[in-house]
Write a protein that holds these residues in place. Structure first.
Motif, PDB file in Angstrom:
ATOM      1  N   UNK A 137       0.497  -2.157  -7.047  1.00 49.88           N
ATOM      2  CA  UNK A 137      -0.889  -1.826  -6.737  1.00 49.88           C
ATOM      3  C   UNK A 137      -0.972  -0.970  -5.474  1.00 49.88           C
ATOM      4  N   UNK A 138      -0.186  -1.331  -4.458  1.00 50.95           N
ATOM      5  CA  UNK A 138      -0.177  -0.559  -3.219  1.00 50.95           C
ATOM      6  C   UNK A 138       0.234   0.888  -3.470  1.00 50.95           C
ATOM      7  N   UNK A 139       1.315   1.073  -4.228  1.00 57.44           N
ATOM      8  CA  UNK A 139       1.810   2.433  -4.473  1.00 57.44           C
ATOM      9  C   UNK A 139       0.837   3.245  -5.303  1.00 57.44           C
ATOM     10  N   UNK A 140       0.187   2.603  -6.266  1.00 54.11           N
ATOM     11  CA  UNK A 140      -0.772   3.337  -7.101  1.00 54.11           C
ATOM     12  C   UNK A 140      -2.014   3.721  -6.300  1.00 54.11           C
ATOM     13  N   UNK A 141      -2.466   2.820  -5.426  1.00 47.32           N
ATOM     14  CA  UNK A 141      -3.616   3.129  -4.568  1.00 47.32           C
ATOM     15  C   UNK A 141      -3.301   4.319  -3.672  1.00 47.32           C
ATOM     16  N   UNK A 142      -2.069   4.365  -3.141  1.00 48.71           N
ATOM     17  CA  UNK A 142      -1.677   5.433  -2.220  1.00 48.71           C
ATOM     18  C   UNK A 142      -1.676   6.801  -2.888  1.00 48.71           C
TER      19      UNK A 142
END
Length: 404
Positions: A115-120
């Motif tokens: 989720x963190x990487x996709x948000x970034x």
């Protein structure tokens, strides 16, 4: 639009807040995610039901996380009490309701990283690494003041900031809270025999002991005990703890080896008086929290997000100044019914009152003996209103067949 102006601001960056950011960013507007980075590892896993997996597919997350997940094809309840009236074993099989699996068990850590990487990499989401110090609702927007003194404005504020939610307090929404004399021990373990994608929940006098499959010969465990017993478990050497877990499981998975350091979570419950007001909506544990029974926690939170996403998508020009009131009306029945059912089930395990034990045993006996009733329970567990939807679809097919 000015740099500090957004359509939606999401306060809180846990699993619910992160999924909300991605789900609501598809509306085309600018989304602010206000959430400090977290360094503490999360050793828990989450069983996501079919409807929640559908949301991950829609957000194009599922193919990436799927290798870390294990399917839940059968969910089995065993009475592990020593009481006079004991319930028979009950097995809920996904194939009985036309599914290959009820859902999948996913470790929280890799899901959070994804989720963190996709948000970034999502252009419509701006991440703020500071927490929110204040949320003030103004006539035309909400003003969020960050911990570093900066501020931003948004048409809609989504509170995903947990049980002590600043967003909820700022909206003047009260809560009802309660506690249980229980603590949940969470860990992962390997075992010598295959789990065959079966999740087993032992009902004990202190609460549920729930094994949930992970890929390979591995499983996660949520063991609800008294606070004193939980402290004793935390102090055991790993080899001794492995023996205790295997004994409690009656060796149905063979030799057990605990892999992770156990984590403890005292159990309590909370439900907000409202789930939204004006331009504020509450999701996840800002709105509701209850014990880890029946894989309802995060699934309920994701249904919050799906409901809010649908409300925003249904209107070509949604009135974000009143969307919170509409959201509140949409979520009342689902949230309150799930909270009450989990609370009643947990209290029935703790109760020494004989009539309560008889009712619980009789209910599980009916589920074991009556296939149609078991199917209704399974469909409702996967998706609220699922049994009615299945009946309606079946009736339509029957009518169509008669016409043909």
């Amino acid at each position: 639009m000015p740099v500090n102006e957004f359509e939606i601001a999401i306060i809180g960056g846990g699993l619910a807040g992160s999924v909300a950011a991605l789900a609501l960013s598809t509306s085309g507007g600018r989304v602010a995610l206000v959430a400090p980075r977290r360094d503490m590892p999360d050793g828990r896993t989450t069983a996501l039901m079919d409807q929640s997996i559908g949301l991950l597919r829609d957000l194009e997350l599922w193919d990436t996380i799927a290798p870390s997940a294990a399917p839940l094809e059968t969910m089995r309840i065993l009475d592990g009490t020593s009481r006079l009236f004991r319930a028979p074993p009950v097995s809920f099989r996904a194939s009985e309701v036309g599914l290959s699996a009820f859902g999948y068990n996913i470790p929280n850590a890799p899901l959070a990283e994804l989720l963190e990487s996709r948000i970034a990499t999502t252009d419509t989401i701006t991440r703020f690494d500071y927490g929110a110090d204040a949320v003030d609702t103004e006539p035309d927007a909400a003003k969020i003041t960050l911990a570093n003194g900066d501020s931003l404005r948004a048409q809609l504020v989504v509170g995903a900031d947990g049980r002590g939610s600043l967003v909820r307090q700022s909206a003047g929404i009260g809560v009802r809270t309660w506690s249980y004399p229980q603590t949940a021990i969470v860990l992962n373990f390997s075992h010598s025999l295959p789990h065959d994608n079966i999740s087993t929940e032992f009902h004990t006098e202190s609460g549920p002991f729930t094994q949930v499959p992970l890929p390979g010969n591995r499983s996660s465990l949520v063991w609800v005990q008294s606070p004193r017993k939980a402290e004793e478990m935390l102090e055991l050497p790993q080899a001794k703890l492995s023996e205790v877990v295997e004994e409690r499981m009656q060796s149905i998975l063979g030799k057990v080896t605990v892999e992770t350091i156990p984590q403890a979570y005292p159990l309590s419950g909370m439900i907000a008086h409202r789930f939204g007001r004006e331009r504020t909506a509450l999701v996840g544990e800002a709105a509701h929290a209850f014990p880890p029974i029946g894989a309802q926690g995060l699934n309920l939170s994701l249904r919050d997000i799906m409901a809010l996403r649908k409300l925003l998508g249904d209107s070509t020009t949604p009135d974000l100044g009143k969307i919170g009131d509409r959201f509140d009306r949409h979520r009342q029945a689902d949230v309150r019914s799930r909270t009450m059912s989990v609370d009643l089930l947990n209290r029935s395990l703790l109760s020494g009152f004989l009539p309560v034990q008889i009712l619980r045993s009789a209910g599980l006996h009916l589920l074991s003996a009556m296939g149609p009733l078991r199917s209704v329970a399974m469909r409702e567990g996967i998706e609220p209103g699922g049994s009615f939807k299945a009946f309606r679809d079946s009736l339509r097919k029957r009518i169509a067949g008669q016409k043909a």
